[in-house]
Write an enzyme that holds these catalytic residues in place. Structure first.
Site, short mmCIF file in Angstrom:
data_model
loop_
_atom_site.label_atom_id
_atom_site.label_comp_id
_atom_site.label_asym_id
_atom_site.label_seq_id
_atom_site.Cartn_x
_atom_site.Cartn_y
_atom_site.Cartn_z
N SER A 87 -10.34 7.31 -3.25
CA SER A 87 -11.58 8.09 -3.08
C SER A 87 -12.77 7.51 -3.84
O SER A 87 -13.59 8.25 -4.40
CB SER A 87 -11.34 9.55 -3.47
N HIS A 107 0.85 -1.19 0.00
CA HIS A 107 0.00 0.00 0.00
C HIS A 107 0.89 1.25 0.00
O HIS A 107 1.95 1.26 0.64
CB HIS A 107 -0.93 0.00 1.21
P1 PGA Z 1 -9.54 6.03 0.08
O1 PGA Z 1 -8.34 5.00 0.30
O2 PGA Z 1 -10.69 5.26 -0.53
O3 PGA Z 1 -9.85 6.57 1.44
O4 PGA Z 1 -9.04 7.09 -0.86
C1 PGA Z 1 -8.07 3.99 -0.63
C2 PGA Z 1 -6.89 3.16 -0.14
O5 PGA Z 1 -5.94 3.73 0.40
O6 PGA Z 1 -6.87 1.92 -0.29
#
Ligand code: PGA
Length: 251
Positions: A212, A95
């Site tokens: 997001s 990640h």
């Molecule tokens: P987010 O995170 O949907 O809050 O942008 C996605 C992720 O980091 O896997």
């Protein structure tokens, strides 16, 4: 046909009480058939989630694993064999928060990827460019290098039992989402890179989009030909919103 996967990355969020609430909400969801659903709680809560979701068709994964597959002297880490023992079937590898904040390198991540697979876990390899890299026109180069390093170390065949998540760093937790076209361009390039080595692997591998994703933009994103579901951060902490995203993948 690739079966869509919607995965909720809870990151470092939760308390025993809030996890219990989230489990309650997830249990109530009407999930679409034909979509695989998974959640990735902090390790501390994996047992609680596993027990709480017993009988519900939601897989449980971990957000990280050790470089060594088996238990042993490695303080503070959790082995893939232990995750498998706890009932996990998936694990996130690389990640961007771990790459950026903890300095995890491509070389280290290949070892984690291999460790996970050696214990029967499916690694979800996260790759993606920063805003500066995108603005410099280096998106495909960066993503290609992150993917290429695992292919080089472990062979393209390793992706027959893995998932890829394309997550532009600038879209994570920012409310900025890649447009479906921007995401599709990168997903197609990822698949083409695999295709150059093994067409069958390229056809079968699921490539998730993350950054997001919300119920409001999921349908459009998941409608693109090379987007096979999503890795959901913030929105996965709300069971109803997460359920709506899962249903979007079933459309
Ligand atoms: P987010 O995170 O949907 O809050 O942008 C996605 C992720 O980091 O896997």
């Amino acid at each position: 046909m690739r079966r869509p996967l919607v995965a909720g990355n809870w990151k470092m969020h939760g308390t025993r009480a809030s996890v219990a609430e989230l489990i309650k909400g997830l249990r109530l969801l009407a999930l679409p058939t034909g979509v695989e659903v998974a959640v990735f709680p902090p390790c501390l809560y994996i047992n609680q989630v596993m027990t709480g979701l017993d009988g519900k068709a939601i897989a449980v994964g971990a957000q990280n694993c050790a470089v060594e597959p088996m238990q042993g002297a490695l303080t503070g880490e959790i082995a893939s064999s232990q995750l498998a023992d706890a009932g996990c079937t998936l694990v996130l590898v690389g990640h961007s928060e771990r790459r950026q904040i903890l300095g995890e390198s491509d070389e280290l991540l290949s070892r984690k990827f291999a460790a996970a697979q050696s214990c029967g876990l499916t690694p979800v390899l996260c790759i993606g460019e920063t805003l500066a890299q995108r603005e410099a026109g280096k998106t495909l180069e960066v993503v290609g290098r992150q993917l290429g390093s695992v292919i080089e170390e472990l062979g393209v065949g390793a992706f027959a039992r893995a998932v890829i998540a394309y997550e532009p760093v600038w879209a994570i937790g920012t409310g900025l989402t890649a447009t479906p076209e921007q995401a599709q361009e990168v997903h197609a390039a990822i698949r083409a890179q695999l295709q150059a080595e093994n067409a069958e692997v390229a056809r079968g591998v699921r490539i998730l989009y993350g950054g997001s994703v919300k119920a409001a933009n999921a349908v459009e994103l998941f409608g693109m030909p090379d987007i096979d579901g999503g890795l959901i951060g913030g929105a996965s902490l709300n069971a109803d919103e997460f359920g709506a995203i899962c249903r979007a993948a079933g459309n």
